[in-house]
Design an enzyme around this catalytic site. Structure first.
Site, PDB file in Angstrom:
ATOM      1  N   GLU A 182     -10.908  11.396  92.302  1.00 54.37           N
ATOM      2  CA  GLU A 182     -11.320  10.619  93.485  1.00 54.37           C
ATOM      3  C   GLU A 182     -10.844  11.291  94.765  1.00 54.37           C
ATOM      4  O   GLU A 182     -10.076  10.712  95.558  1.00 54.37           O
ATOM      5  CB  GLU A 182     -10.805   9.184  93.388  1.00 54.37           C
ATOM      6  CG  GLU A 182     -11.409   8.425  92.227  1.00 54.37           C
ATOM      7  CD  GLU A 182     -11.103   6.931  92.249  1.00 54.37           C
ATOM      8  OE1 GLU A 182     -10.067   6.548  92.798  1.00 54.37           O
ATOM      9  OE2 GLU A 182     -11.905   6.156  91.715  1.00 54.37           O
ATOM     10  N   GLU A 374     -15.167   6.784  85.097  1.00 54.07           N
ATOM     11  CA  GLU A 374     -14.402   5.536  85.236  1.00 54.07           C
ATOM     12  C   GLU A 374     -15.363   4.412  85.514  1.00 54.07           C
ATOM     13  O   GLU A 374     -16.190   4.513  86.436  1.00 54.07           O
ATOM     14  CB  GLU A 374     -13.408   5.591  86.412  1.00 54.07           C
ATOM     15  CG  GLU A 374     -12.168   6.384  86.148  1.00 54.07           C
ATOM     16  CD  GLU A 374     -11.158   6.267  87.285  1.00 54.07           C
ATOM     17  OE1 GLU A 374     -11.059   5.197  87.910  1.00 54.07           O
ATOM     18  OE2 GLU A 374     -10.477   7.273  87.545  1.00 54.07           O
TER      19      GLU A 374
HETATM   20  C1  BG6 Z   1      -9.538   4.509  90.462  1.00 55.54           C
HETATM   21  C2  BG6 Z   1      -8.483   5.424  89.978  1.00 55.54           C
HETATM   22  O1  BG6 Z   1      -9.287   4.365  91.821  1.00 55.54           O
HETATM   23  O2  BG6 Z   1      -9.621   3.202  90.038  1.00 55.54           O
HETATM   24  C3  BG6 Z   1      -7.607   4.877  88.892  1.00 55.54           C
HETATM   25  O3  BG6 Z   1      -8.940   6.710  89.664  1.00 55.54           O
HETATM   26  C4  BG6 Z   1      -7.444   3.383  89.075  1.00 55.54           C
HETATM   27  O4  BG6 Z   1      -6.409   5.595  88.896  1.00 55.54           O
HETATM   28  C5  BG6 Z   1      -8.816   2.731  88.981  1.00 55.54           C
HETATM   29  O5  BG6 Z   1      -6.543   2.823  88.198  1.00 55.54           O
HETATM   30  C6  BG6 Z   1      -8.832   1.220  89.007  1.00 55.54           C
HETATM   31  O6  BG6 Z   1      -8.089   0.741  90.079  1.00 55.54           O
HETATM   32  P1  BG6 Z   1      -6.913  -0.308  89.862  1.00 55.54           P
HETATM   33  O7  BG6 Z   1      -6.272  -0.456  91.159  1.00 55.54           O
HETATM   34  O8  BG6 Z   1      -7.547  -1.541  89.357  1.00 55.54           O
HETATM   35  O9  BG6 Z   1      -6.014   0.339  88.845  1.00 55.54           O
END
Ligand code: BG6
Length: 476
Positions: A182, A374
């Site tokens: 990211e 993701e």
């Molecule tokens: C992304 C990241 O921003 O979202 C992860 O690459 C992160 O590291 C994921 O965990 C989800 O966000 P959060 O704050 O719910 O963990």
């Protein structure tokens, strides 16, 4: 739409990151890293944003990354669970400070290399392809205190040395690589994203975009090195994705949404197209930013990535009147609240069609294969009286997003694979909570570090196994 649109060899799996899963923060010769300094609780946000300087740990704070979910000691059990679900890919990251505890060390730490060789061999034992991020929200703290992290050009050398070590040490075990997780989050969460801490009164945009330039140069050089070490290597960039919708069809709102998209896509424009985009000169002028470039930088940037990876949790929304008070962060990027979509318990929008829109836009723009690395729903899970976790809400979220991805494939977008976020529950990056869970596997640990760390399969575990076994045909 038919879910059978997924091509043969489509990679199915899940993702973790070292900084949120490994723990063992000082074991095996590892050095302190940025995430180790980010506490749970009210001080978390100012530290993440680089507004509150942390150079030493405090006794009165709890740091969730220090033990996290103890993947460092439990990776065999965790990878066996992934294999049981039928994973063909597992995304994780290497903690830079396990290989180079200070970041500027002359030679890598053999114990760090041995650990990751064991992890990747364990994956290979089950036919799981590792997909490895070199830098996922962790910079060795010594590089922050000694050099100012990515504001300093020397970081390019430190990073490329580290990257070369990885490509050589794990050659034959890993062929899919991502440089910076990211990368656009550097703008929105500068300390957790890039180890940046600000001095009072300085032009933060100047610092951020100069750091971005250094990361972009480092990423392009790492891509070149990966290809030199082994032409089989494929390197991707990684965007915190999700298109901005205009709040209305008022031209000013449409323009605001376009500007917001460009702010994030700027990074991928460079990494995928090999040069600064034409709009950047005007943006830098307006922000009072001047980028120091060296002769040869434009040539270096021509080493473009092989594929474009991205995270997608939610779409976003912008208007000409957007400001601090009427917007809020979902996955760190500020957005207006879209009244046409539902939201998670943490207020993040739920918008599967937004995924199809985002994927089409990205392929139109880059013409490179995409990899959705993701996606998922952060939600609270309860264990019922029978000891089961019936996470139908998670199944429903994932089902609709897999359908949207299938629609994008049917639209003609080439997609290499899909890794759901936090396939085993882990520490949330934004809040440091454990109670914001994404996994198919529950981990017994609470927000304050209590619990046995034991793993327990959720209902979604069996559901995802069926999805993978049917190559996305059976989503029921
Ligand atoms: C992304 C990241 O921003 O979202 C992860 O690459 C992160 O590291 C994921 O965990 C989800 O966000 P959060 O704050 O719910 O963990």
């Amino acid at each position: 739409m038919s879910a059978s649109t997924f091509p043969d060899g489509f990679l199915w799996g899940g993702a973790l990151a070292a900084n949120q899963s490994e723990g063992a923060y000082l074991e095996g010769g590892k050095g302190l890293t940025t995430v180790d300094m980010i506490p749970h609780g009210p001080n978390r946000l100012p530290v993440k944003l680089g507004l509150e300087k942390r150079v030493a740990l405090r006794n009165d704070e709890f740091y969730p990354s220090h033990q996290a979910i103890d993947f460092y000691h439990r990776y065999k059990e965790d990878i066996a669970l992934m294999a049981e679900m039928g994973f063909t890919v597992f995304r994780t990251s290497i903690a830079w400070s396990r290989l180079y505890p200070n970041g500027d060390d002359a030679a890598p730490n053999p114990a760090g290399i041995a650990f990751y060789r064991d992890v990747f061999n364990e994956c290979r034992k089950y036919g799981i392809e590792p997909l490895v991020t070199l830098c996922h929200f962790d910079v060795p703290m010594h590089l922050v205190t000694e050099y100012g992290s990515w504001r300093n050009r020397k970081m390019v050398d430190f990073f490329t040395r580290y990257a070369r070590t990885c490509f050589e040490a794990f050659d034959g075990l890993v062929k899919y690589w991502l440089t910076f997780n990211e990368i656009n989050i550097l703008l929105h969460s500068p300390f957790s994203g890039a180890g940046l801490v600000f001095e009072a009164g300085e032009n933060q945009d100047q610092v951020k975009y100069q750091a971005a330039h250094h990361e972009l140069i480092a990423s392009a050089l790492a891509t070149r090195i990966a290809h030199e070490v082994n032409p089989v290597n494929q390197v991707g960039c990684m965007l915190a994705g999700g298109n901005f919708y205009p709040w209305s069809c008022k031209p000013e709102d449409v323009w605001a949404a376009l500007e917001k998209d460009r702010e994030n896509l700027f990074f991928i424009d460079v990494q995928a197209r090999g040069a600064y985009p034409s709009y950047s000169a005007r943006v830098f002028r307006e922000k009072g930013v001047h980028i120091d470039m060296l002769d040869g930088d434009a040539e270096i940037l021509k080493n473009t990535v092989d594929f474009v990876s991205f995270s997608y949790y939610a779409s976003r929304c912008a208007s000409a009147d957007m400001n601090e008070h009427n917007s809020s962060a979902a996955n760190i990027v500020k957005s207006l609240t879209n009244p046409h979509i539902q939201r998670s318990e943490w207020g993040w929008g739920i918008d599967p069609l937004g995924l199809r829109i985002t994927m089409n836009m990205m392929y139109d723009r880059y013409q490179k294969p995409l990899f959705l690395v993701e996606n998922g729903l952060g939600a609270r899970d309860d264990i019922n009286v029978d000891g089961k976790i019936e996470d139908d809400y998670r199944i429903s979220y994932l089902r609709e997003h897999i359908r949207a991805m299938a629609d994008a494939i049917a639209d003609g977008v080439p997609v290499m694979g899909y890794t759901t976020w936090g396939c085993i529950d882990l520490v949330a990056a934004s809040t440091g909570e454990m109670s914001k869970r994404y996994g198919f596997v529950y981990v017994d640990r609470d927000d304050h570090g209590n619990g046995t760390l034991a793993r327990r399969k959720k209902k979604s575990f069996g559901w995802y196994r069926k999805v993978i076994a049917s190559n996305g045909r059976d989503l029921d």
